[in-house]
Design a protein around this motif. Structure first.
Motif, PDB file in Angstrom:
ATOM      1  N   ARG A 332       7.937 -20.065  10.051  1.00  0.00           N
ATOM      2  CA  ARG A 332       8.067 -20.415   8.483  1.00  0.00           C
ATOM      3  C   ARG A 332       8.468 -21.885   8.233  1.00  0.00           C
ATOM      4  NH1 ARG A 332      11.539 -15.643   5.562  1.00  0.00           N
ATOM      5  NH2 ARG A 332      10.314 -13.734   5.809  1.00  0.00           N
ATOM      6  N   VAL A 333       9.517 -22.193   8.872  1.00  0.00           N
ATOM      7  CA  VAL A 333      10.255 -23.492   8.662  1.00  0.00           C
ATOM      8  C   VAL A 333       9.194 -24.665   9.230  1.00  0.00           C
ATOM      9  CG1 VAL A 333      11.812 -25.054   9.760  1.00  0.00           C
ATOM     10  CG2 VAL A 333      12.560 -22.703   8.802  1.00  0.00           C
ATOM     11  N   GLY A 334       8.291 -24.185  10.008  1.00  0.00           N
ATOM     12  CA  GLY A 334       7.186 -25.130  10.648  1.00  0.00           C
ATOM     13  C   GLY A 334       6.393 -25.551   9.620  1.00  0.00           C
ATOM     14  N   ARG A 335       6.468 -24.885   8.583  1.00  0.00           N
ATOM     15  CA  ARG A 335       5.293 -25.127   7.417  1.00  0.00           C
ATOM     16  C   ARG A 335       5.664 -26.643   6.698  1.00  0.00           C
ATOM     17  NH1 ARG A 335       1.863 -23.497   9.179  1.00  0.00           N
ATOM     18  NH2 ARG A 335       3.128 -23.301  10.707  1.00  0.00           N
ATOM     19  N   THR A 336       6.878 -26.855   6.821  1.00  0.00           N
ATOM     20  CA  THR A 336       7.299 -28.286   6.174  1.00  0.00           C
ATOM     21  C   THR A 336       7.401 -29.129   7.505  1.00  0.00           C
ATOM     22  OG1 THR A 336       9.069 -29.262   4.946  1.00  0.00           O
ATOM     23  CG2 THR A 336       9.900 -27.636   6.479  1.00  0.00           C
ATOM     24  N   ALA A 337       7.421 -30.457   7.100  1.00  0.00           N
ATOM     25  CA  ALA A 337       7.680 -31.443   8.156  1.00  0.00           C
ATOM     26  C   ALA A 337       6.626 -31.461   9.019  1.00  0.00           C
ATOM     27  CB  ALA A 337       8.867 -31.435   9.083  1.00  0.00           C
ATOM     28  N   ARG A 338       5.276 -31.080   8.631  1.00  0.00           N
ATOM     29  CA  ARG A 338       4.213 -31.356   9.721  1.00  0.00           C
ATOM     30  C   ARG A 338       3.852 -32.642  10.036  1.00  0.00           C
ATOM     31  NH1 ARG A 338       2.364 -26.628  11.371  1.00  0.00           N
ATOM     32  NH2 ARG A 338       0.311 -26.704  10.737  1.00  0.00           N
ATOM     33  N   ALA A 339       3.594 -32.657  11.400  1.00  0.00           N
ATOM     34  CA  ALA A 339       3.154 -34.008  11.853  1.00  0.00           C
ATOM     35  C   ALA A 339       4.088 -34.973  11.680  1.00  0.00           C
ATOM     36  CB  ALA A 339       1.576 -34.364  11.472  1.00  0.00           C
ATOM     37  N   GLU A 340       5.355 -34.848  11.805  1.00  0.00           N
ATOM     38  CA  GLU A 340       6.365 -35.945  11.684  1.00  0.00           C
ATOM     39  C   GLU A 340       7.011 -36.224  10.595  1.00  0.00           C
ATOM     40  OE1 GLU A 340       5.626 -39.121  14.926  1.00  0.00           O
ATOM     41  OE2 GLU A 340       5.519 -37.484  16.247  1.00  0.00           O
ATOM     42  N   SER A 341       6.470 -35.661   9.350  1.00  0.00           N
ATOM     43  CA  SER A 341       6.920 -35.932   8.016  1.00  0.00           C
ATOM     44  C   SER A 341       8.542 -35.429   8.006  1.00  0.00           C
ATOM     45  CB  SER A 341       5.937 -35.638   6.917  1.00  0.00           C
ATOM     46  OG  SER A 341       5.856 -34.253   6.824  1.00  0.00           O
ATOM     47  N   LYS A 342       8.848 -35.808   6.865  1.00  0.00           N
ATOM     48  CA  LYS A 342      10.225 -35.073   6.725  1.00  0.00           C
ATOM     49  C   LYS A 342      10.186 -33.761   5.732  1.00  0.00           C
ATOM     50  CE  LYS A 342      13.214 -38.134   8.462  1.00  0.00           C
ATOM     51  NZ  LYS A 342      13.088 -37.641  10.041  1.00  0.00           N
TER      52      LYS A 342
END
Ligand code: ADP
Ligand code: MG
Length: 406
Positions: A332-342
């Motif tokens: 779930r948390v991996g949905r945010t900050a994809r590919a090194e964004s914040k």
């Protein structure tokens, strides 16, 4: 390392450039050469680390180099329709400058889509990306020729096992030639994945990027809060922040809750949509598209979207409740900050969820920072990391999950 260091055809380098990838991610650095080297591969890397391109690039490369040979060259099995569509789109993107075809094969569409899928399978489209149930439905009809198949790819293998697809996968494999290259990708590597790998893979190269840790760049926090105050807390966190937080994903474990949260937030005039298993496939796609185009600010969802679905730049994930499996937290948390964004990930923890929450902290190997509730909400429950599991129907020491097959 650069993409041009890989021995890929020129058309693919152009595709990579057009998509805008500058350098390979660690999983790509390790997996691409091993796959080009004709090895079986089992790869474990957290969400958002670029696993798709890690297998898609070598597979398109093979198809390109064997463009004269007819037939299905690669079969990708993925757990959900959404993921199958997304993988198919990535293939299309990379193969833009290459004469390589792909087709997503999944259930839930109209009769037309069945016929289109059948045509693609009969014709021998280079790469087929499908969900287990629908693939079997076609395979048992007898018109699919898999004799040219070179690659079997299991994407989100852990999720597929969680969804009860083990038998289906083995059945699909019984239609494939013995001689083939097997690639298995997973965000986590529980023992049952290792067992399956032993059955399917031959002498695999093992790639393990970082086990069960959430991506860097995610600011994680938690609130201890009673259920009755959760909506007010959501409101406090996101109201008036359309600019700072243009896309917010709220997860809840059950579709009943998802519908309720949606209703409550609608009353507060948020621009939002929801996604859960009661919706038609086309409705799910429309909502997802609106959310990724930022036509709606908030998406409320069950775990249907927690794994694999890649929506760019989600600004905040809110776990309205604590996920059943600690691994699901990572997804779930991996949905945010994809590919090194914040990105920001906030979890709401009520009395009953404390034991689950402390299991997540154990898995992460560190505590999640607790935030203080706004004055207007008052005091929440006291965190007790040693709390006992309050309810849930345990079976064989594992929670039994009810998941709808795709
Ligand atoms: P995973 O399957 O590991 O969860 P994905 O393959 O879905 O991750 O990729 C996550 C995101 O990162 C996607 O938006 C993808 O386009 C992007 N991405 C993948 N590889 C690279 C790269 N080498 N450079 C930049 N972005 C990348
Ligand atoms: Mg993936």
């Amino acid at each position: 390392m650069k993409f041009t260091d890989f021995n890929l055809v020129e058309a693919l380098h152009e595709g990579v450039e057009a998509i805008g990838f500058e350098k390979p991610t660690p999983i790509q650095e390790q997996a691409i050469p091993a796959i080009l080297d004709e090895k079986d591969v089992i790869a474990c890397a957290q969400t958002g680390t670029g696993k798709t391109a890690a297998y898609v690039l070598p597979v398109i490369n093979f198809a390109y180099n064997n463009v004269d040979k007819k037939g299905i060259k690669a079969l990708v099995i993925a757990p959900t329709r959404e993921l199958a569509i997304q993988i198919d789109k990535q293939i299309e993107g990379f193969a833009y400058f290459a004469p390589v075809g792909s087709k997503a094969v999944f259930g839930g569409g109209s009769g037309d889509s069945w016929d289109e899928q059948k045509n693609a399978l009969v014709k021998g489209t280079d790469i087929i990306v499908g969900t287990p149930g629908r693939l079997i439905a076609h395979l048992i009809m007898g018109y699919v020729d898999m004799s040219a198949l070179r690659y079997l790819i299991l994407d989100e293998a852990d999720r597929m096992l969680d969804m009860g697809f083990y038998e289906d996968i083995m059945k699909i494999i019984s239609y494939l030639p013995e001689q083939r290259q097997n690639l298995m990708f997973s965000a986590t590597m529980p023992p049952k994945i290792r067992d399956m790998a032993k059955k399917i893979l031959k002498d695999p190269v093992e790639i393990n990027i970082s086990v069960s840790k959430t991506a860097k760049g995610i600011l994680q926090g938690a609130y201890m809060v009673y259920d009755d105050y959760k909506i007010a807390l959501v409101k406090g966190l996101i109201a008036g922040k359309e600019e700072k937080l243009p896309s917010i994903l709220i997860f809840s474990s059950t579709k009943v809750n998802v519908k309720r949260i949606e209703q409550e937030l609608k009353k507060l005039n948020f621009s939002l949509g929801s996604i859960h298993s009661d919706l038609e496939q086309s409705e799910r796609e429309t909502v997802l598209r609106k959310f990724s185009n930022r036509q709606i600010q908030v998406l409320v969802a069950t775990d249907i979207v927690s794994r694999g679905i890649d929506i760019e730049n989600i600004s905040m994930v809110i776990n309205y409740d604590v996920p059943q499996d600690p691994e699901d937290y990572i997804h779930r948390v991996g949905r945010t900050a994809r590919a090194e964004s914040k990105g920001i990930a906030i979890t709401f923890v009520n009395d009953a969820d404390m034991a689950k929450f402390s299991r997540i902290e154990k898995l992460l190997g560190e505590p999640i920072k607790q935030a203080r509730l706004p004055e207007s909400i008052g005091k929440g429950p006291e965190y007790n990391p040693n709390a006992k599991e309050k309810f849930g129907n345990r079976k064989n020491g594992k929670f039994k999950k009810k998941v709808k097959k795709s």
